[in-house]
Design a protein around this motif. Structure first.
Motif, mmCIF file in Angstrom:
data_model
loop_
_atom_site.group_PDB
_atom_site.id
_atom_site.type_symbol
_atom_site.label_atom_id
_atom_site.label_comp_id
_atom_site.label_asym_id
_atom_site.label_seq_id
_atom_site.Cartn_x
_atom_site.Cartn_y
_atom_site.Cartn_z
ATOM 1 N N ASN A 206 0.797 -1.214 0.083
ATOM 2 C CA ASN A 206 0.080 0.014 0.070
ATOM 3 C C ASN A 206 0.789 1.355 0.069
ATOM 4 O OD1 ASN A 206 -2.202 -1.633 -0.237
ATOM 5 N ND2 ASN A 206 -2.354 -1.505 2.260
ATOM 6 N N VAL A 207 2.063 1.122 -0.452
ATOM 7 C CA VAL A 207 2.823 2.386 -0.582
ATOM 8 C C VAL A 207 3.214 2.388 -2.238
ATOM 9 C CG1 VAL A 207 4.998 3.761 -0.012
ATOM 10 C CG2 VAL A 207 3.655 2.491 1.807
ATOM 11 N N LEU A 208 2.936 3.399 -3.017
ATOM 12 C CA LEU A 208 3.265 3.570 -4.154
ATOM 13 C C LEU A 208 4.190 4.833 -4.481
ATOM 14 C CD1 LEU A 208 -0.315 2.866 -5.783
ATOM 15 C CD2 LEU A 208 1.253 1.249 -5.278
ATOM 16 N N ARG B 37 -14.618 -2.425 -10.293
ATOM 17 C CA ARG B 37 -14.414 -1.003 -10.371
ATOM 18 C C ARG B 37 -13.473 -0.487 -9.213
ATOM 19 N NH1 ARG B 37 -19.232 0.771 -13.637
ATOM 20 N NH2 ARG B 37 -20.395 -0.946 -13.861
ATOM 21 N N VAL B 38 -12.344 0.375 -9.798
ATOM 22 C CA VAL B 38 -11.393 0.663 -8.683
ATOM 23 C C VAL B 38 -10.997 2.057 -8.954
ATOM 24 C CG1 VAL B 38 -8.915 0.363 -8.261
ATOM 25 C CG2 VAL B 38 -10.246 -1.460 -8.933
ATOM 26 N N PHE B 39 -11.256 2.816 -7.882
ATOM 27 C CA PHE B 39 -11.163 4.523 -8.047
ATOM 28 C C PHE B 39 -10.262 4.788 -6.858
ATOM 29 C CE2 PHE B 39 -15.554 3.231 -9.100
ATOM 30 C CZ PHE B 39 -15.809 3.997 -10.344
ATOM 31 N N ILE B 40 -9.689 6.059 -6.891
ATOM 32 C CA ILE B 40 -8.562 6.498 -5.982
ATOM 33 C C ILE B 40 -8.849 7.903 -5.696
ATOM 34 C CG2 ILE B 40 -7.194 7.487 -7.493
ATOM 35 C CD1 ILE B 40 -5.023 6.071 -5.794
ATOM 36 N N ALA B 41 -9.091 8.227 -4.664
ATOM 37 C CA ALA B 41 -9.160 9.851 -4.289
ATOM 38 C C ALA B 41 -8.249 10.327 -2.754
ATOM 39 C CB ALA B 41 -10.465 10.096 -4.045
ATOM 40 N N PRO B 42 -7.786 11.494 -2.791
ATOM 41 C CA PRO B 42 -7.056 11.832 -1.615
ATOM 42 C C PRO B 42 -7.999 11.928 -0.425
ATOM 43 C CG PRO B 42 -6.988 13.463 -3.428
ATOM 44 C CD PRO B 42 -8.043 12.634 -3.874
ATOM 45 N N MET B 43 -7.307 11.638 0.841
ATOM 46 C CA MET B 43 -8.148 11.355 2.145
ATOM 47 C C MET B 43 -8.528 12.711 2.699
ATOM 48 S SD MET B 43 -6.910 8.000 3.658
ATOM 49 C CE MET B 43 -8.354 6.969 3.942
ATOM 50 N N PRO C 234 -1.923 10.286 1.735
ATOM 51 C CA PRO C 234 -2.776 9.557 1.904
ATOM 52 C C PRO C 234 -3.928 9.405 0.814
ATOM 53 C CG PRO C 234 -2.824 10.920 3.726
ATOM 54 C CD PRO C 234 -1.777 11.320 2.878
ATOM 55 N N PHE C 235 -4.100 8.317 0.150
ATOM 56 C CA PHE C 235 -5.017 8.325 -0.635
ATOM 57 C C PHE C 235 -6.124 7.086 -0.354
ATOM 58 C CE2 PHE C 235 -2.054 10.584 -3.152
ATOM 59 C CZ PHE C 235 -2.845 11.197 -4.184
ATOM 60 N N THR D 185 -13.221 0.712 2.788
ATOM 61 C CA THR D 185 -12.274 0.917 1.605
ATOM 62 C C THR D 185 -10.850 0.737 2.303
ATOM 63 O OG1 THR D 185 -12.356 3.514 2.171
ATOM 64 C CG2 THR D 185 -13.607 2.358 0.118
ATOM 65 N N TRP D 186 -9.702 0.963 1.324
ATOM 66 C CA TRP D 186 -8.299 0.694 1.794
ATOM 67 C C TRP D 186 -7.646 1.973 1.572
ATOM 68 C CZ3 TRP D 186 -11.959 -2.540 -0.249
ATOM 69 C CH2 TRP D 186 -11.946 -3.982 0.705
ATOM 70 N N GLY D 187 -6.632 2.205 2.483
ATOM 71 C CA GLY D 187 -6.048 3.438 2.257
ATOM 72 C C GLY D 187 -4.618 3.065 1.466
ATOM 73 N N VAL D 188 -4.192 3.718 0.507
ATOM 74 C CA VAL D 188 -2.701 3.704 -0.066
ATOM 75 C C VAL D 188 -2.036 4.988 0.136
ATOM 76 C CG1 VAL D 188 -3.345 1.896 -1.583
ATOM 77 C CG2 VAL D 188 -3.436 4.179 -2.194
ATOM 78 N N SER D 189 -0.701 5.128 0.055
ATOM 79 C CA SER D 189 -0.003 6.122 0.108
ATOM 80 C C SER D 189 0.759 6.246 -1.102
ATOM 81 C CB SER D 189 0.817 6.099 1.225
ATOM 82 O OG SER D 189 1.656 7.361 1.535
#
Ligand code: CUO
Length: 707
Positions: free
Chosen positions: A453-455, A509-515, A609-610, A673-677
């Motif tokens: 979860n770190v990109l 369906r996969v989406f991403i947004a800042p937290m 964090p996203f 949902t899941w957090g990624v950074s």
């Protein structure tokens, strides 16, 4: 590749350079380097600037001027703008002339005849349009637009530096190629806060994508008129670009885009592109800080701000009354509760056609006007609205350059707000529409190979061959090395349970947004909703019980594969996989798609964090009845499928396009949902000169580099 295909592609090389010259009576010829010589063509060395070149004979066409109609109305070297009705008419006439040709040989012949007569950009646009749509040219891959018109992508000071290097070769030992770097300076300085996101706005791939999108979904051109859900995709693709730009802004500490809704106030954000339109050295117009748009009267173009305001009010009225008035006085309802798969047109599709606007598809062009296109033109000519200075349009005037200008985002934020106003009035999705009870998403991990979860993002460089598009009066290839955002490849791992006893077909369906918002506070759903960017969407069969699914980032439904615009100049190859796509693929159409290198938002050196949202829906409800989609649907979410329907029945933007059930509740799937950074690591540098450059760049980028 056939000789005609090769001959056609040659017409994209150095579009400003005349190719035809009279030879024997009744024929014209154009010269071609021997390596591009189609087999079996006449090889006739001639004297003059390029002796020994292949000469391709072209038969003259009678009454050509009559056939070209308004295609001759745009001067050579000037900006050709798809946002202007008169220029769209010119493109229609030229495309009609090309479409009449029954074979690639005839098309090559007419195109070679026309090449020196019409505006260069109009020529490339129209010929690209036709090549994309001819089934007998489906395997022809168009040259990348940034190599056809490098001067739209690389500022003049860099081109001038390349010319200087070329001239040095006249008295110094020749090198095999000349290489100049561009970036990370881009077009301004960090004293201007907007410049912090110049790396994104001026990205070659983003601007090329936008140019291709507007060719694939052009306004008004007959054979492309009835592309499935064209108006809705205009809304969705631009909304997604706004979401992605907002994320980039937030990663460099800037606030979200502010819509441009008052057209009588000065616009604080100026833009000086430092670009030329081609070899002619005509400059694209610049807009100083604090300039206001004014009523426009140039040649046959008349745009009145009062009229724009009237159209705006009528469009809002239609949205609020949930109906539009057609030319014939009949009313049509605006609602999204319809099924395009049954030939019904959703309200969002109608609003898209009405706003963009397409004179043929708008329900009432006279009444609802030409809002979006006229906005582009007003902004592109704000510096010389009556033409007294004979200045060219600014970059807002062309789809291949508009995204460089900060005002593009302010204008499209305003357009998107009109779409959002329409969407606010649609019924929220019901629990049934949002849930797929047989299936649960148990765990999602994203990994780039190190920590889960770190990109990672970083700045990379790629080369383009500017001498393909610009005449440097030299045989030595001139290469420009462009700097661009990139990311370390990553993979999703999904753990999904199918609780039923049989196999189910699902859409993931996969989406991403800042937290966090710009004040570093956790955003609520309403603040975050329009920031969600699609990362991927795909269909999968889920067996009963636990399913482990892996998916690579480069399989994304929005992006163009990296190798598509790859060009390995060092090894002397035109494209890594050959000049043409395999015969079974729709090669040229593939050129539309979000660039893979900007799939991931930049993030911050300390990590940003996203929130990753993974939603599974029932594919049997999503699927569209049509023959198996053709090849080259890689970027279907943004570009649809050539000659096919949009491959997802759900409203575009689902499930974030509508508000949740009540303003106090947020959907369950949003909570789980899941957090990624995403983080920006230090730049790799090897040689000392690269290291020096990297130090300069680091200073420029401030926080992006952590070492
Ligand atoms: Cu793509 Cu305004 O539509 O730029």
């Amino acid at each position: 590749m056939s000789e005609d295909q090769r001959g056609l592609l040659y017409l994209f090389e150095q579009p400003s350079r005349a190719i035809a010259f009279p030879r024997a009576a009744g024929s014209v010829v154009y010269d071609m380097p021997p390596e591009q010589m189609p087999p079996g063509m006449e090889l006739a060395p001639r004297s003059g600037p390029s002796p020994g070149r292949t000469v391709v004979t072209v038969s003259p066409v009678d009454n050509l001027k009559d056939e070209l109609g308004s295609a001759l109305s745009i001067p050579k070297g000037a900006v050709f703008s798809v946002f202007l009705k008169q220029h769209r008419q010119a493109a229609k006439d030229l495309i009609a002339c090309f479409l009449k040709r029954r074979s690639p040989a005839e098309l090559r012949n007419i195109a070679a005849n026309v090449h020196d007569m019409v505006n260069e950009s109009l020529f490339v646009y129209s010929l690209s349009f036709v090549i994309i749509r001819r089934s007998d040219l489906r395997n022809v891959r168009l040259p990348p637009i940034y190599e056809t018109f490098p001067s739209w992508f690389v500022p003049e000071p860099t081109i001038a530096k390349a010319r200087e290097e070329v001239s040095k070769q006249r008295y110094m030992p020749k090198t095999e190629r000349i290489v100049v770097d561009h970036g990370l300076e881009f077009s301004g300085t960090d004293e201007n806060p907007e410049h912090r996101v110049a790396y994104w706005r001026e990205d070659y791939g983003i601007n090329a994508h936008h140019w291709h999108w507007h060719i694939v979904f052009p306004a008004e051109i007959e054979i492309a008129l009835h592309r499935d859900r064209k108006g809705e995709l205009f809304y969705y693709m631009h909304q997604q670009m706004m979401a992605r730009y907002d994320m980039e802004r937030m990663s460099v500490g800037l606030g979200r885009i502010v819509k441009l809704d008052n057209w009588r106030e000065p616009i604080p954000e100026g833009y000086f592109p430092k670009l030329t339109t081609g070899n002619s050295s005509l400059n694209w117009g610049s807009r100083p800080d604090g300039l206001s748009v004014k009523n426009l009267t140039r040649h046959r173009i008349r745009i009145n701000i009062n009229e724009m305001e009237m159209w705006r009010d009528r469009i809002f009225e239609a949205i609020h009354l949930k109906k539009v008035v057609q030319e014939d006085g009949k009313e049509i309802q605006l609602t999204d509760d319809l099924d395009p798969d049954r030939g019904q047109k959703r309200g969002i599709d109608i609003v898209g056609d009405m706003l963009e606007a397409d004179t043929r598809l708008s329900p009432n062009y006279t009444f609802y006007g030409d809002m979006h296109n006229f906005g582009h033109v007003l902004l592109a000519l704000a510096h010389d609205p009556d033409g007294v200075h004979r200045e060219e349009m600014g970059v807002m005037g062309d789809s291949g350059t508009a995204m460089r200008d900060p005002v593009f985002y302010r204008w499209h934020r305003y357009i998107d707000d009109i779409f959002q106003e329409y969407k606010f009035l649609q019924k929220p999705y019901t629990e049934d529409q949002l849930n797929f009870p047989e299936v649960s998403v148990d765990k999602v991990t994203v990994t780039a190979g190190l920590e889960n979860n770190v990109l990672y993002t970083y700045f990379n460089m790629r080369e383009i061959e500017a001498s393909r598009g610009l005449d440097f009066d030299s045989d030595t290839p001139v290469i420009v090395r462009l700097t661009h955002l990139d990311h370390k490849p990553f993979k999703y791992h999904f753990q999904i349970s199918n609780k039923s006893r049989s196999k189910v077909e699902a859409t993931i369906r996969v989406f991403i947004a800042p937290m966090l918002n710009i004040r570093n506070m956790r955003m609520n759903f309403f603040e975050q909703r329009t920031l969600f960017a699609e990362m991927d969407k795909f269909q999968i069969s889920l067996k009963p019980g636990k399913n482990i699914i892996e998916r690579r980032d480069d399989e994304s439904s929005i992006t163009l594969p990296r190798e598509f615009n790859f060009r390995n100049i060092e090894r002397g190859e035109v494209y890594e996989d050959g000049t043409v796509a395999p015969p079974e693929s729709d090669g040229s159409f593939c050129a539309c798609g979000w660039p893979q290198h900007v799939l991931l938002p930049r993030g911050k050196p300390e990590g940003m964090p996203f929130q990753l949202v993974v939603m599974v829906t029932d594919w049997n409800e999503d699927k569209v009845n049509q023959p198996t989609p053709r090849a080259c649907g890689n970027a279907a979410s943004f570009c649809g499928i050539l000659n096919g329907k949009y491959p997802d029945k759900k409203p575009m933007g689902f499930p974030f396009d509508r508000l949740p059930i009540t303003r106090r509740t947020v959907p369950g799937w949003w909570r789980s949902t899941w957090g990624v950074s995403a983080t920006c690591p230090s730049q790799k540098s090897t040689s000392s000169s690269r290291r020096k450059k990297s130090q300069r760049n680091r200073r420029h980028l401030g926080k992006c580099y952590s070492k």
